[in-house]
Design an enzyme around this catalytic site. Structure first.
Site, PDB file in Angstrom:
ATOM      1  N   LYS A  66     -14.428  40.757 -84.994  1.00 34.13           N
ATOM      2  CA  LYS A  66     -12.910  41.089 -85.631  1.00 34.13           C
ATOM      3  C   LYS A  66     -12.868  39.389 -86.454  1.00 34.13           C
ATOM      4  O   LYS A  66     -12.480  40.091 -87.311  1.00 34.13           O
ATOM      5  CB  LYS A  66     -12.486  40.289 -84.426  1.00 34.13           C
ATOM      6  CG  LYS A  66     -12.400  41.816 -83.580  1.00 34.13           C
ATOM      7  CD  LYS A  66     -10.832  41.735 -81.984  1.00 34.13           C
ATOM      8  CE  LYS A  66     -11.653  43.301 -81.561  1.00 34.13           C
ATOM      9  NZ  LYS A  66     -10.155  42.785 -80.884  1.00 34.13           N
ATOM     10  N   ASP A 103      -3.951  44.597 -82.760  1.00 36.09           N
ATOM     11  CA  ASP A 103      -4.052  43.928 -81.294  1.00 36.09           C
ATOM     12  C   ASP A 103      -2.081  43.803 -80.843  1.00 36.09           C
ATOM     13  O   ASP A 103      -2.241  43.537 -79.748  1.00 36.09           O
ATOM     14  CB  ASP A 103      -5.668  43.317 -81.195  1.00 36.09           C
ATOM     15  CG  ASP A 103      -6.365  43.944 -81.063  1.00 36.09           C
ATOM     16  OD1 ASP A 103      -6.864  44.935 -80.277  1.00 36.09           O
ATOM     17  OD2 ASP A 103      -7.100  43.579 -81.356  1.00 36.09           O
TER      18      ASP A 103
END
Ligand code: ATR
Length: 280
Positions: A66, A103
């Site tokens: 990520k 997210d």
């Protein structure tokens, strides 16, 4: 032409994302595919280039890529830039990579829809962890005007680094991991972003006895759905939020970015995903 998407990570075989996106592709009758693709860290750049050459229109990104993937993107949206992590990439028709972080909205939208009476502004939260997920959660809570946030991580320096990156106005307080149980008085929201409590990991060893009965407890771990932390909180009568919703809600804007349809999380999808979780 079939529009290909997927999830890159290492490992990825356990992921529920293919079930979610494949359900939506079928539901909205879109000619597309979503595949889990295991990529070891050393191969990231080469394999991502291969996806571009193979005509992929985008992909999700999970551990451990990520943060690294951000360096391979041609640009980042404001949220990904601020958080310092990317979980969704779109690829344009010139093969350029655009990084996004869904997210943040996944976390906060799920909190709002699960506990609609919980007004976020002016509140106090305790966030456990200092990885990519903690960054997204902290960014979301700061954006929602939490008055102050206590950040607690086993490795204190990581928490300090996260606070330095995200906290512009002194609303984040760092507390040592050993003192976590004592940090819960006056807390309105406790969020676990560590991997503790996940199947195969140690449970989160934390006494929540100091927590107000009105506090909300949110665990982003979703395997198992009822983590030891949530079980403890539920027994005390606290409102709990499981991690499954965040997984579903972060997937919606990613699907929209690739396929131009904002999909819904309906009962059918929830039960398909729950079945997978129980069966795994
Ligand atoms: P993610 O990007 O999903 O947040 P990560 O970067 O691997 O994943 O972060 C995992 C988090 O769980 C970290 O906050 C980690 O603490 P450290 O920064 O000290 O490593 C935390 N964590 C993992 N195992 C732990 C354990 N046994 N005890 C306490 N914290 C733990």
């Amino acid at each position: 032409m079939t529009r290909k998407t997927g999830l890159i990570g290492h490992p990825v075989s356990h992921s529920l994302s293919p079930v979610i996106h494949t359900h939506w592709l079928q539901q909205y009758r879109i000619d597309g595919t979503y595949t889990a693709i295991d990529i070891a860290p050393d191969d990231l750049s080469t394999r991502v280039r291969a996806l571009v050459d193979d005509g992929y229109v985008g992909f999700n990104v999970t551990l451990p890529h990520k943060e690294e993937i951000a360096f391979l993107c041609d640009d980042l949206d404001d949220t990904a830039q601020a958080v310092g992590a990317v979980n969704t990439v779109t690829i344009d028709n010139r093969g350029r990579l655009h990084g996004h972080n869904t997210d943040v909205d996944g976390f906060i939208n799920h909190l709002k829809s699960s506990v609609p009476d919980f007004h976020l502004s002016g509140k106090h939260a305790v966030v456990l962890g200092a990885g990519g997920a903690a960054r997204a959660v902290l960014y979301a809570l700061l954006r929602e005007d939490f008055e102050w946030i206590t950040l607690i991580n086993r490795t204190r320096e990581r928490a300090v680094a996260v606070a330095n990156d995200l906290d512009d106005d002194g609303r984040v307080l760092i507390v040592d991991w050993e003192k976590r149980g004592g940090a819960l008085a006056d807390t309105d929201l406790l969020v676990n972003t560590t991997s503790l409590g996940m199947t195969g990991q140690a449970p989160l060893d934390m006494d929540v006895g100091g927590l107000s009965p009105n506090a909300v407890v949110y665990d982003i771990v979703y395997r198992p759905l009822m983590t030891p932390l949530l079980q403890q909180a539920k027994m005390r009568g606290n409102t709990i939020v499981t991690g499954l919703g965040m997984l579903l809600h972060q997937a919606r804007p990613a699907f929209d970015a690739w396929y131009g349809v904002m999909p819904h999380v309906d009962d059918e999808l929830e039960s398909i995903v729950m079945e997978r979780l129980v069966g795994s």
